[in-house]
Design an enzyme around this catalytic site. Structure first.
Site, PDB file in Angstrom:
ATOM      1  CB  SER A   1      -2.124  53.176  18.241  1.00  0.00           C
ATOM      2  OG  SER A   1      -0.839  53.685  17.896  1.00  0.00           O
TER       3      SER A   1
ATOM      4  CB  ALA B   1      -2.825  52.044  14.352  1.00  0.00           C
ATOM      5  CE  LYS B   2       5.229  50.179  18.993  1.00  0.00           C
ATOM      6  NZ  LYS B   2       5.900  49.381  18.176  1.00  0.00           N
ATOM      7  CB  ALA B   3      -2.644  47.832  15.671  1.00  0.00           C
TER       8      ALA B   3
ATOM      9  CE1 TYR C   1       5.686  45.707  15.519  1.00  0.00           C
ATOM     10  CE2 TYR C   1       3.494  46.444  16.102  1.00  0.00           C
ATOM     11  CZ  TYR C   1       4.855  46.575  15.965  1.00  0.00           C
ATOM     12  OH  TYR C   1       5.620  47.903  16.247  1.00  0.00           O
TER      13      TYR C   1
END
Ligand code: PMP
Length: 300
Positions: A64, A153-155, A159
């Site tokens: 990420s 990407a867990k950005a 969110y």
């Protein structure tokens, strides 16, 4: 979920008291969403507390960071050791771990390439956040498009999409939202991936549908293989969910959660496939499945 006020949080190499784990209000990540995160679980096992798929979560954290061009200032082994140290220092036997890598304070402006990058690791007890028998609503917000933000990407910035969808679902009296992508195909929920069982096959959307490459999603597919259940990744139409034999959500914090309805169309939340997978998942995370002992890292 209320956070505990005691304990210590690892911040850039030091364990600091919970209340002192602060950042500056002009931190870049706060203004522009330039951070990546991970959520990982620790479970009780017969050998003691163990982190589930720690290496997979850390690998995704580095991936990420690379995608959004954040240079993580700590090596893999250093962060791995720091993670175990944080859990042990807090005396936790089962908990949730939150890793955050964020662009910090030092410069303002979109590029701000000289802002330092900070890493923190916090751990606390977090019970199930969704009860079995979830009532889903299709969100009016579309899922982030991979051509707009990198959904692999867990950005943190992206969110906001989940936050909006979750609020809309709760305001409308549902438990959770399901997000469609720009093409109208099912992507995922606000903090979990989604599976449906259709004609006896476990179906989940591909990463290209805008969903996060979930580690629980991967775990479910491997457990399904053990159980001889066929799986497939393919695009899912909204209306297919309405007539699916079973639907469930899966994620680290959520676990495996049966769905009771989608847009008021009822679905059996006690279906046999979901029950089997839930049982297999419980066994794996709690160290009762020797085939998957390598998924566990003892806190030590
Ligand atoms: N999708 C989203 C948007 C999430 O936030 C999560 C939770 N990390 C998941 C899917 C599930 O991912 P995992 O199984 O790796 O926790």
């Amino acid at each position: 979920m209320r956070l505990p006020e005691a304990g210590t949080i690892w911040m850039d190499g030091t364990l600091v008291p919970w209340a002192e784990a602060r950042v500056h209000v002009l931190s870049h990540a706060l203004h522009y969403g330039t951070a990546v995160l991970e959520g990982t679980n620790v479970y009780e096992t017969p050998e003691g507390p163990a982190v589930f798929r720690l290496d997979d979560h850390l690998a995704r954290l580095y991936r990420s960071a690379k995608i959004i061009s954040l240079a993580v200032p700590y090596g893999y082994h250093e962060l791995r050791a720091a993670t175990l140290r944080t859990v042990a220092a807090n005396g936790l036997r089962s908990c949730y771990i939150r890793h955050l890598v964020h662009r910090g304070y030092g410069e303002m402006g979109i590029s701000a390439r000289n802002c330092p990058v900070s890493v923190s690791i916090a751990a606390w007890e977090w019970g199930a956040y969704l009860d079995d028998g979830v009532r889903l609503m299709t969100s009016s917000w579309r899922r982030n498009d991979p051509a707009v933000v990198p959904t692999l990407a867990k950005a943190t910035g992206p969110y906001l999409n989940s936050v909006l969808a979750k609020a809309e679902a709760l305001d409308a009296g549902f438990d959770e939202a399901v997000l469609l992508n720009a093409a109208g195909h099912v992507s995922e929920c606000t903090g979990a991936n989604l599976f449906m069982i259709s004609d006896g096959v476990l179906v989940t959307p591909p990463d290209s549908a805008g969903a996060l490459a979930g580690i629980t999603q991967d775990t479910v597919e491997r457990l399904a293989f053990d159980l001889g259940l066929p799986t497939r990744r393919r695009d899912i139409l909204r209306a297919e969910l309405y007539t699916a034999e079973e639907v469930f959500l899966c994620g680290t914090a959520a676990g495996i959660v049966p769905v009771a309805s989608v847009d008021h169309r009822e679905i059996d939340p006690e279906g046999p496939v979901t029950a089997k997978l839930k049982h297999a998942y419980d066994a794996a995370v709690h160290g009762h499945d020797p085939r998957h002992r390598d998924w566990l890292t003892l806190v030590g």
